[in-house]
Design an enzyme around this catalytic site. Structure first.
Site, PDB file in Angstrom:
ATOM      1  N   ARG A   5       0.722  -1.155   0.012  1.00 18.54           N
ATOM      2  CA  ARG A   5       0.114  -0.155   0.055  1.00 18.54           C
ATOM      3  C   ARG A   5       0.728   1.373  -0.036  1.00 18.54           C
ATOM      4  NH1 ARG A   5      -2.271  -3.779   2.883  1.00 18.54           N
ATOM      5  NH2 ARG A   5      -1.536  -3.111   4.776  1.00 18.54           N
ATOM      6  N   GLU A  57       3.414  -5.996  14.654  1.00 15.40           N
ATOM      7  CA  GLU A  57       2.646  -6.315  15.763  1.00 15.40           C
ATOM      8  C   GLU A  57       2.282  -7.723  15.822  1.00 15.40           C
ATOM      9  OE1 GLU A  57       1.531  -4.001  13.158  1.00 15.40           O
ATOM     10  OE2 GLU A  57       2.678  -2.506  14.478  1.00 15.40           O
TER      11      GLU A  57
END
Length: 182
Positions: free
Chosen positions: A61, A98
């Site tokens: 992205r 994460e």
């Protein structure tokens, strides 16, 4: 400040790609020509006087957002890719996410000491991807001129983590202060 309500366009997907992660699908922002243009315009405006010579965007992205920013700024675009995707000599940097680890590569000759680089990506959470890119930029002898994101997940404290690595300004089109799982 933006006149576009980006947050209303983004779709939050709880527990994707694994339990405990709230995934932010930003593709509706890219699909909306008014929102997409506004976002590119806002980023370019925020860094118009920073002396930017190149934009770096991370797969995937970061490519979608970084390339039009580079085009509008009249500077080059450098893709930061996953392993095995670039055909020539590369430099790499591994980082934590994460939910795991990853590695980014750029061509070893993509940036030089005269470059001032704007790092562009869709989202910043812990700051791991952004920090890896700042390290790649600095390994090339270039200067980090700024970091720009569509979304900042402030509850993950990315600015603190990024601030330990660079004093470059950070821009986010909007900030999520805390996650709503309802």
């Amino acid at each position: 400040m933006s006149t576009v309500d980006y947050e209303s366009l983004i779709i939050s997907l709880p527990n994707y790609p694994q339990p405990g992660i709230m995934f932010k699908d930003v593709t509706p922002v890219f699909a909306n020509p008014v929102a997409f243009k506004a976002l590119v315009d806002e980023i370019c405006e925020a860094f118009k006087d920073a002396g930017i010579t190149k934009v770096v965007g991370a797969e995937a992205r970061g490519f979608i957002l970084g390339a039009p920013v580079a085009l509008q700024m009249g500077v080059g675009f450098v893709p930061a890719r996953k392993p095995g995707k670039l055909p020539r000599n590369t430099i790499s940097e591994s980082y934590g996410l994460e939910y795991g680890t990853d590695t980014l590569h750029i061509h070893a000759d993509a940036l030089g000491p005269d470059d001032v680089v704007l790092l562009v990506d869709d989202l910043v959470a812990s700051g791991g991807t952004a920090i890896a890119q700042t390290h790649l930029i600095e390994k090339c002898g270039a200067k980090v001129g700024g970091l720009a994101f569509l979304i900042e997940l402030a509850y993950c404290h990315p600015r603190e983590a990024i601030g330990k690595e660079t004093d470059a300004p950070v821009y986010a089109a909007f900030t999520v202060e805390q996650e709503n799982w309802d």
